[in-house]
Scaffold this active site. Structure first.
Site, PDB file in Angstrom:
ATOM      1  N   MET A  74     -12.519  -7.731  -0.694  1.00  0.00           N
ATOM      2  CA  MET A  74     -12.870  -8.107   0.680  1.00  0.00           C
ATOM      3  C   MET A  74     -11.982  -7.449   1.740  1.00  0.00           C
ATOM      4  O   MET A  74     -12.038  -7.809   2.914  1.00  0.00           O
ATOM      5  CB  MET A  74     -12.816  -9.625   0.849  1.00  0.00           C
ATOM      6  CG  MET A  74     -13.761 -10.368  -0.050  1.00  0.00           C
ATOM      7  SD  MET A  74     -15.469  -9.837   0.179  1.00  0.00           S
ATOM      8  CE  MET A  74     -16.273 -10.788  -1.072  1.00  0.00           C
ATOM      9  N   CYS A  75     -11.150  -6.502   1.348  1.00  0.00           N
ATOM     10  CA  CYS A  75     -10.294  -5.809   2.318  1.00  0.00           C
ATOM     11  C   CYS A  75     -11.088  -4.731   3.049  1.00  0.00           C
ATOM     12  O   CYS A  75     -11.865  -4.000   2.443  1.00  0.00           O
ATOM     13  CB  CYS A  75      -9.097  -5.161   1.621  1.00  0.00           C
ATOM     14  SG  CYS A  75      -7.828  -6.327   1.162  1.00  0.00           S
ATOM     15  N   HIS A  76     -10.857  -4.658   4.358  1.00  0.00           N
ATOM     16  CA  HIS A  76     -11.503  -3.629   5.172  1.00  0.00           C
ATOM     17  C   HIS A  76     -10.831  -2.277   4.942  1.00  0.00           C
ATOM     18  O   HIS A  76      -9.600  -2.225   4.824  1.00  0.00           O
ATOM     19  CB  HIS A  76     -11.380  -3.975   6.665  1.00  0.00           C
ATOM     20  CG  HIS A  76     -12.156  -5.168   7.074  1.00  0.00           C
ATOM     21  ND1 HIS A  76     -11.695  -6.449   6.881  1.00  0.00           N
ATOM     22  CD2 HIS A  76     -13.365  -5.283   7.668  1.00  0.00           C
ATOM     23  CE1 HIS A  76     -12.587  -7.307   7.338  1.00  0.00           C
ATOM     24  NE2 HIS A  76     -13.606  -6.637   7.824  1.00  0.00           N
ATOM     25  N   MET A 112      -2.103  -6.929   3.068  1.00  0.00           N
ATOM     26  CA  MET A 112      -2.577  -6.595   1.722  1.00  0.00           C
ATOM     27  C   MET A 112      -2.241  -5.156   1.365  1.00  0.00           C
ATOM     28  O   MET A 112      -1.937  -4.854   0.210  1.00  0.00           O
ATOM     29  CB  MET A 112      -4.080  -6.852   1.594  1.00  0.00           C
ATOM     30  CG  MET A 112      -4.456  -8.324   1.649  1.00  0.00           C
ATOM     31  SD  MET A 112      -3.543  -9.371   0.484  1.00  0.00           S
ATOM     32  CE  MET A 112      -3.961  -8.613  -1.075  1.00  0.00           C
ATOM     33  N   GLU A 113      -2.276  -4.275   2.357  1.00  0.00           N
ATOM     34  CA  GLU A 113      -1.940  -2.880   2.099  1.00  0.00           C
ATOM     35  C   GLU A 113      -0.481  -2.741   1.684  1.00  0.00           C
ATOM     36  O   GLU A 113      -0.160  -2.038   0.717  1.00  0.00           O
ATOM     37  CB  GLU A 113      -2.250  -2.035   3.338  1.00  0.00           C
ATOM     38  CG  GLU A 113      -3.726  -1.791   3.558  1.00  0.00           C
ATOM     39  CD  GLU A 113      -4.550  -3.013   3.965  1.00  0.00           C
ATOM     40  OE1 GLU A 113      -5.778  -2.968   3.835  1.00  0.00           O
ATOM     41  OE2 GLU A 113      -3.968  -4.024   4.420  1.00  0.00           O
ATOM     42  N   ASP A 127       5.509   2.389 -15.741  1.00  0.00           N
ATOM     43  CA  ASP A 127       4.786   3.375 -16.547  1.00  0.00           C
ATOM     44  C   ASP A 127       5.674   4.549 -16.939  1.00  0.00           C
ATOM     45  O   ASP A 127       5.637   4.999 -18.082  1.00  0.00           O
ATOM     46  CB  ASP A 127       3.566   3.885 -15.778  1.00  0.00           C
ATOM     47  CG  ASP A 127       2.816   4.945 -16.555  1.00  0.00           C
ATOM     48  OD1 ASP A 127       2.419   4.671 -17.707  1.00  0.00           O
ATOM     49  OD2 ASP A 127       2.649   6.060 -16.026  1.00  0.00           O
TER      50      ASP A 127
END
Length: 156
Positions: A74-76, A112-113, A127
């Site tokens: 749901m992130c733009h 969120m970014e 990793d």
């Protein structure tokens, strides 16, 4: 409280931000990865076979920040104005703390970014060093501060 990501039929939707004004928005997130002394020293000594770990983690954090809307449903998609990464070394804990700052002038925030960038950067460290230490722990991924938007400023 109404859920903003559900429509009147209880179906998922992306929030409509078209009526919001553009404002300067900044978010800073952080997270930590703790590891064995051997893994930490290999990173610091730049002797990890996969290459320069911290430099690669910064590039991955930037890429993760830019790709957030592809990963979080749901992130733009955002036109980011700037992304900055910083890594603090802690030899006493054999850990690294990654900070990501995301900025834009827009209608929705960049929390969120910044959080996604931190997550991807730390996963990249894991990793690249997992051949030395599979017991590494990624922890404390959190929003440190944000500014701009209707909800105002936040500082942890």
């Amino acid at each position: 409280m109404n859920l903003t990501h559900l429509d009147n039929n209880n179906r998922p939707k992306m929030v409509d931000v078209s009526e919001k004004s553009d404002t300067k928005r900044v978010a800073i997130a952080s997270g930590k990865i703790t590891m064995s002394k051997e893994a930490y020293e290999a990173i610091i000594g730049n002797v990890v076979k996969k290459g320069p770990v911290l430099q690669t983690a910064v590039i991955a954090a930037i890429m993760g920040t830019k790709k957030t809307s592809d990963l979080i449903p749901m992130c733009h998609p955002l036109l980011l104005a700037g992304i900055n990464c910083d890594i603090q070394e802690n030899s006493e804990e054999n850990s690294f703390k990654l900070f990501v700052t995301a900025k834009l002038n827009g209608q929705t925030g960049v929390e969120m970014e910044a959080l996604t960038g931190v997550s991807i950067g730390l996963l990249t460290i894991y990793d690249m060093v997992k051949a030395i230490d599979k017991s590494m722990v990624i922890s404390n991924i959190q929003l440190e501060e944000k500014s701009g938007g209707k909800s105002g400023d936040f500082k942890r």
